[in-house]
Motif scaffolding. Structure first.
Motif, PDB file in Angstrom:
ATOM      1  N   UNK A   1       0.855  -1.270   0.073  1.00 22.29           N
ATOM      2  CA  UNK A   1      -0.058   0.036   0.020  1.00 22.29           C
ATOM      3  C   UNK A   1       0.880   1.383  -0.007  1.00 22.29           C
ATOM      4  N   UNK A   2       0.518   2.474  -0.483  1.00 26.31           N
ATOM      5  CA  UNK A   2       1.224   3.627  -0.565  1.00 26.31           C
ATOM      6  C   UNK A   2       0.474   4.718   0.144  1.00 26.31           C
ATOM      7  N   UNK A   3       1.022   5.418   1.124  1.00 24.34           N
ATOM      8  CA  UNK A   3       0.605   6.527   1.588  1.00 24.34           C
ATOM      9  C   UNK A   3       1.189   7.950   0.822  1.00 24.34           C
ATOM     10  N   UNK A   4       0.267   8.476   0.479  1.00 26.10           N
ATOM     11  CA  UNK A   4       0.811   9.642  -0.647  1.00 26.10           C
ATOM     12  C   UNK A   4       1.288  10.734  -0.119  1.00 26.10           C
ATOM     13  N   UNK A   5       1.977  11.448  -0.896  1.00 26.79           N
ATOM     14  CA  UNK A   5       2.849  12.530  -0.148  1.00 26.79           C
ATOM     15  C   UNK A   5       1.945  13.805  -0.071  1.00 26.79           C
ATOM     16  N   UNK A   6       2.203  14.367   1.084  1.00 19.26           N
ATOM     17  CA  UNK A   6       1.352  15.735   1.005  1.00 19.26           C
ATOM     18  C   UNK A   6       2.305  16.785   0.100  1.00 19.26           C
ATOM     19  N   UNK A   7       1.442  17.284  -0.820  1.00 20.87           N
ATOM     20  CA  UNK A   7       2.113  18.274  -1.741  1.00 20.87           C
ATOM     21  C   UNK A   7       1.564  19.552  -1.891  1.00 20.87           C
ATOM     22  N   UNK A   8       2.562  20.521  -2.321  1.00 23.11           N
ATOM     23  CA  UNK A   8       1.906  21.928  -2.432  1.00 23.11           C
ATOM     24  C   UNK A   8       1.903  22.134  -3.931  1.00 23.11           C
ATOM     25  N   UNK A   9       0.908  22.719  -4.209  1.00 24.30           N
ATOM     26  CA  UNK A   9       0.648  23.124  -5.946  1.00 24.30           C
ATOM     27  C   UNK A   9       1.740  24.175  -6.266  1.00 24.30           C
ATOM     28  N   UNK A  10       2.797  23.673  -6.693  1.00 22.14           N
ATOM     29  CA  UNK A  10       4.038  24.552  -7.022  1.00 22.14           C
ATOM     30  C   UNK A  10       3.421  25.401  -8.617  1.00 22.14           C
ATOM     31  N   UNK A  11       2.522  24.969  -9.260  1.00 31.61           N
ATOM     32  CA  UNK A  11       2.200  25.208 -10.785  1.00 31.61           C
ATOM     33  C   UNK A  11       1.083  26.546 -10.306  1.00 31.61           C
ATOM     34  N   UNK A  12       0.833  26.933  -9.149  1.00 32.90           N
ATOM     35  CA  UNK A  12      -0.383  27.749  -9.030  1.00 32.90           C
ATOM     36  C   UNK A  12      -0.058  29.203  -9.692  1.00 32.90           C
ATOM     37  N   UNK A  13       1.220  29.458  -9.598  1.00 38.44           N
ATOM     38  CA  UNK A  13       1.669  31.069  -9.967  1.00 38.44           C
ATOM     39  C   UNK A  13       1.713  31.114 -11.481  1.00 38.44           C
ATOM     40  N   UNK A  14       1.699  30.022 -12.148  1.00 40.33           N
ATOM     41  CA  UNK A  14       1.817  30.049 -13.693  1.00 40.33           C
ATOM     42  C   UNK A  14       0.445  30.367 -14.352  1.00 40.33           C
ATOM     43  N   UNK A  15       0.053  31.241 -14.678  1.00 36.98           N
ATOM     44  CA  UNK A  15      -1.207  31.745 -15.016  1.00 36.98           C
ATOM     45  C   UNK A  15      -0.933  31.860 -16.632  1.00 36.98           C
ATOM     46  N   UNK A  16      -1.338  30.861 -17.328  1.00 38.56           N
ATOM     47  CA  UNK A  16      -0.993  30.725 -18.707  1.00 38.56           C
ATOM     48  C   UNK A  16       0.464  30.541 -18.923  1.00 38.56           C
ATOM     49  N   UNK A  17       1.156  30.859 -20.099  1.00 37.76           N
ATOM     50  CA  UNK A  17       2.436  30.724 -20.354  1.00 37.76           C
ATOM     51  C   UNK A  17       2.832  29.289 -20.846  1.00 37.76           C
ATOM     52  N   UNK A  18       4.176  28.973 -21.162  1.00 42.42           N
ATOM     53  CA  UNK A  18       4.697  27.914 -21.787  1.00 42.42           C
ATOM     54  C   UNK A  18       4.621  26.730 -20.816  1.00 42.42           C
ATOM     55  N   UNK A  19       4.348  25.544 -21.381  1.00 43.99           N
ATOM     56  CA  UNK A  19       4.183  24.143 -20.600  1.00 43.99           C
ATOM     57  C   UNK A  19       5.663  23.919 -19.728  1.00 43.99           C
ATOM     58  N   UNK A  20       6.791  24.431 -20.604  1.00 44.26           N
ATOM     59  CA  UNK A  20       7.801  24.161 -20.193  1.00 44.26           C
ATOM     60  C   UNK A  20       8.243  24.741 -18.702  1.00 44.26           C
TER      61      UNK A  20
ATOM     62  N   UNK B   1       5.803  25.248 -16.367  1.00 41.71           N
ATOM     63  CA  UNK B   1       5.388  24.114 -15.512  1.00 41.71           C
ATOM     64  C   UNK B   1       6.183  23.079 -15.124  1.00 41.71           C
ATOM     65  N   UNK B   2       6.589  22.318 -16.227  1.00 39.90           N
ATOM     66  CA  UNK B   2       7.604  21.004 -16.324  1.00 39.90           C
ATOM     67  C   UNK B   2       8.612  21.277 -15.350  1.00 39.90           C
ATOM     68  N   UNK B   3       9.077  22.716 -15.392  1.00 38.28           N
ATOM     69  CA  UNK B   3      10.767  22.928 -14.698  1.00 38.28           C
ATOM     70  C   UNK B   3      10.198  22.913 -13.237  1.00 38.28           C
ATOM     71  N   UNK B   4       9.072  23.660 -12.836  1.00 36.55           N
ATOM     72  CA  UNK B   4       8.746  23.879 -11.402  1.00 36.55           C
ATOM     73  C   UNK B   4       8.305  22.154 -10.924  1.00 36.55           C
ATOM     74  N   UNK B   5       7.634  21.555 -11.582  1.00 41.39           N
ATOM     75  CA  UNK B   5       7.263  20.121 -11.111  1.00 41.39           C
ATOM     76  C   UNK B   5       8.528  19.292 -10.896  1.00 41.39           C
ATOM     77  N   UNK B   6       9.556  19.379 -11.858  1.00 39.05           N
ATOM     78  CA  UNK B   6      10.755  18.595 -11.936  1.00 39.05           C
ATOM     79  C   UNK B   6      11.459  18.988 -10.614  1.00 39.05           C
TER      80      UNK B   6
END
Length: 595
Positions: free
Chosen positions: A540-559, A561-566
């Motif tokens: 079984x896996x207990x999922x991590x508590x995570x912060x939504x780091x992409x919240x400040x990207x309103x629009x813009x390039x997908x890269x 968002x990818x950079x922040x998630x990485x």
């Protein structure tokens, strides 16, 4: 000596022993006025809250019979199977026993096993049908059961009610008439049997004894035979509601001795006290050592409390001789003790008493039993702890303890009880009809299967009408495997158990699901796995508590968002390498109540 009677009260749990003892004390005017309360002899808060007797209690009464005053020494005993050791010690100090049977419930398993214990010690049995004032009482039918069990005459059975006091004077007369006076030689060398001891923080250890031969006086030089230690008797006396000092305690009496003993190792229950100047040739025989049935690790929550826990366990052991313990260590929990208990209720009571009487917060691991492990060379070792198991490649076979269990129930519940016992790998030995619609069934069962929740389940399938008693029978070869619980690849040794191959997968899966609910979420994923050797059988896996780091990207390039998630993923990975998982105390206890 002809005016002394020593007797104990034996019965199944909740058949009214302590209430009847209250009436005996009230009618002999031993306890009067404000001291008179329900369950006078149960002096622990825990006993009053749960309504059960945990310790046996001794008290002396005086009773006038045909113009002569008789001294009656009463010992009230527990009725639960987990405290049968207390009963065996009390029986050793008596010449007679009141066998109490509830008029509404009839004979139950513990009634029979306590009765056999008393008969083995040649006690005179006085059968009493109690609670005859209840609307559901069936005194005639219960008397038939008693006659069948004891082979006595109907007029030997007494009827009484602990609540209303009916029949209590007849009971006192019967004790004087039927119970023989103690046999002993007042002029022989001193021999006293220690049957209990308590710790007093001002006076040291106080030992309770029965004088079998001779006389013990204040300021005598005495010797304890088993430990070969010598003391001066600072104070001797008899047991009233409180301790009452005397100049001497004579043959046949039950009393106490205070001699300034400081360490618990020096007093052993079942030991013999004698004089230094004129010692007895030998100790009193016939006293058995206790055999623990269930083992569990007890660890202090704070590591620095280890020595305090040792001191607390030693003091508790004085008061409860059936508790055994030895030091052990665990990777997850540090230093602690491997304790042996007589059953699960006993384990619960010890844990509760450590908390109340000594303020010790402890973690208790999953209880298990002791196994015999044979290696390829045929050498046998005893293992109390799954962590002590040798490498699987070296093991030839494992033997586990089997018990002979006797279940007494109404015929209506026999189907559910059979299903329960056979589901716990039980083997039906025989069944006997006792009387009317009551039946006794005998099973051979692995002790490991009944340790955790068997007794509770038995009570629920039989609506409380089944009574259960058992004794160790033999060791038999079994296909057992060690089930490990891994958190992020690290084994938690306190959660590992030995279980049968057939149950292992289902048990592992249930444990993982339960732990997933109980382990709090961290900043990283926690993998909970159940493994047998190198093979993972559940996850079984207990999922991590995570912060939504992409919240400040309103629009813009997908890269972007990818950079922040990485970046977040890298952080979580680093954290997982250094982070540790705390297992809450609830998780250890939840494993016991998996169903």
């Amino acid at each position: 000596m002809n005016h002394i009677r020593n007797f104990c009260i034996i019965a199944h749990i909740d058949h009214g022993k302590s209430t009847l003892a209250d009436r005996l004390l009230e009618y002999t005017k031993t306890v009067e006025g404000k001291d008179l309360q329900a369950q006078v002899l149960d002096d622990m808060d825990l006993e009053r809250e749960r309504g059960i007797t945990i310790k046996s209690h001794a008290i002396q009464m005086n009773y006038q019979y045909k113009g002569k005053v008789f001294t009656l020494n009463l010992i009230d005993t527990p009725g639960h199977v987990d405290f049968s050791y207390e009963v065996s010690r009390s029986i050793a100090a008596c010449e007679g026993a009141l066998l109490i049977v509830d008029a509404a419930q009839g004979i139950q398993a513990q009634t029979i096993s306590n009765l056999y214990m008393a008969i083995e010690n040649d006690l005179v049995i006085i059968p009493v049908v109690n609670k005859i004032d209840l609307p559901s009482a069936m005194p005639d039918e219960v008397e038939d059961q008693v006659i069948e069990l004891l082979g006595c005459k109907r007029d030997e059975i007494l009827r009484a009610s602990g609540k209303t006091g009916e029949g209590v004077f007849q009971l006192l007369d019967a004790i004087v008439e039927r119970v023989p006076p103690p046999e002993g030689d007042p002029d022989a060398p001193l021999q006293c049997l220690i049957f209990d001891s308590v710790f007093n923080s001002f006076r040291g250890i106080i030992a309770y004894f029965k004088v079998v031969h001779g006389v013990i006086r204040k300021h005598d030089r005495v010797k304890f035979i088993a430990t070969e230690k010598e003391y001066e008797a600072d104070e001797v006396g008899i047991l009233k509601l409180t301790m009452s000092p005397r100049e001497e305690v004579r043959t046949g009496d039950v009393g106490y001795i205070i001699s300034g003993i400081k360490t618990s190792k020096e007093v052993r229950v079942g030991d013999t006290i004698t004089h230094v100047g004129r010692p007895a040739k030998e100790a009193i025989s016939g006293f058995e050592e206790v055999k623990p049935m269930v083992f569990a690790g007890v660890y202090p929550i704070e590591t620095e409390d280890f020595e305090n826990l040792r001191a607390s366990l030693e003091k508790l052991q004085l008061n409860d001789a059936s508790l055994t313990f030895q030091p052990e260590s665990s990777v997850a929990l540090g230093f602690g003790f491997r304790c042996g208990f007589l059953g699960l209720l006993h384990m619960e009571i010890v844990q509760e008493r450590l908390d109340r009487e000594f303020n010790m917060d402890v973690i208790t691991t999953v209880p298990n039993v002791s196994y015999k492990v044979y290696d390829k060379k045929g050498i046998c070792m005893e293992v109390h702890n799954p962590g002590g198991l040798p490498d699987p490649t070296l093991i030839d076979h494992i033997e586990e303890p089997y018990i002979r269990a006797s279940v007494i129930t109404r015929t209506a519940y026999i189907g559910q009880i059979m299903t329960l016992c056979l589901g716990k790998r039980g083997i039906l030995v025989k069944q006997e009809y006792i009387s009317g619609d009551r039946i006794e069934v005998f099973f051979d069962m692995p002790l490991g299967e009944i340790v955790i929740d068997f007794y509770d389940k038995l009570k629920s399938v039989s609506k409380g009408y089944a009574s259960f008693d058992y004794h160790l029978h033999d060791f038999r070869e079994s296909r057992l495997v060690k089930l490990d619980i891994l958190l992020n690849g690290e084994s938690v040794d306190a959660l590992s158990t030995l279980t049968h191959v057939d149950n292992s997968v289902a048990f592992g899966r249930r444990m993982c699901e339960k732990l997933k609910e109980l382990i709090p979420r961290q900043q990283f994923d926690i993998a909970i796995q159940a493994a047998i050797g190198a093979k993972i059988i559940a996850r079984e896996t207990v999922k991590a508590v995570r912060k939504d780091v992409t919240a400040k990207c309103y629009g813009g390039d997908v890269s972007r968002k990818r950079k922040l998630l990485e970046k977040q993923k890298e952080g979580k990975k680093r954290m997982k390498q250094i982070g540790t998982v705390e297992v809450p105390q609830k998780a250890f206890l939840a494993v016991l109540k998996l169903d």
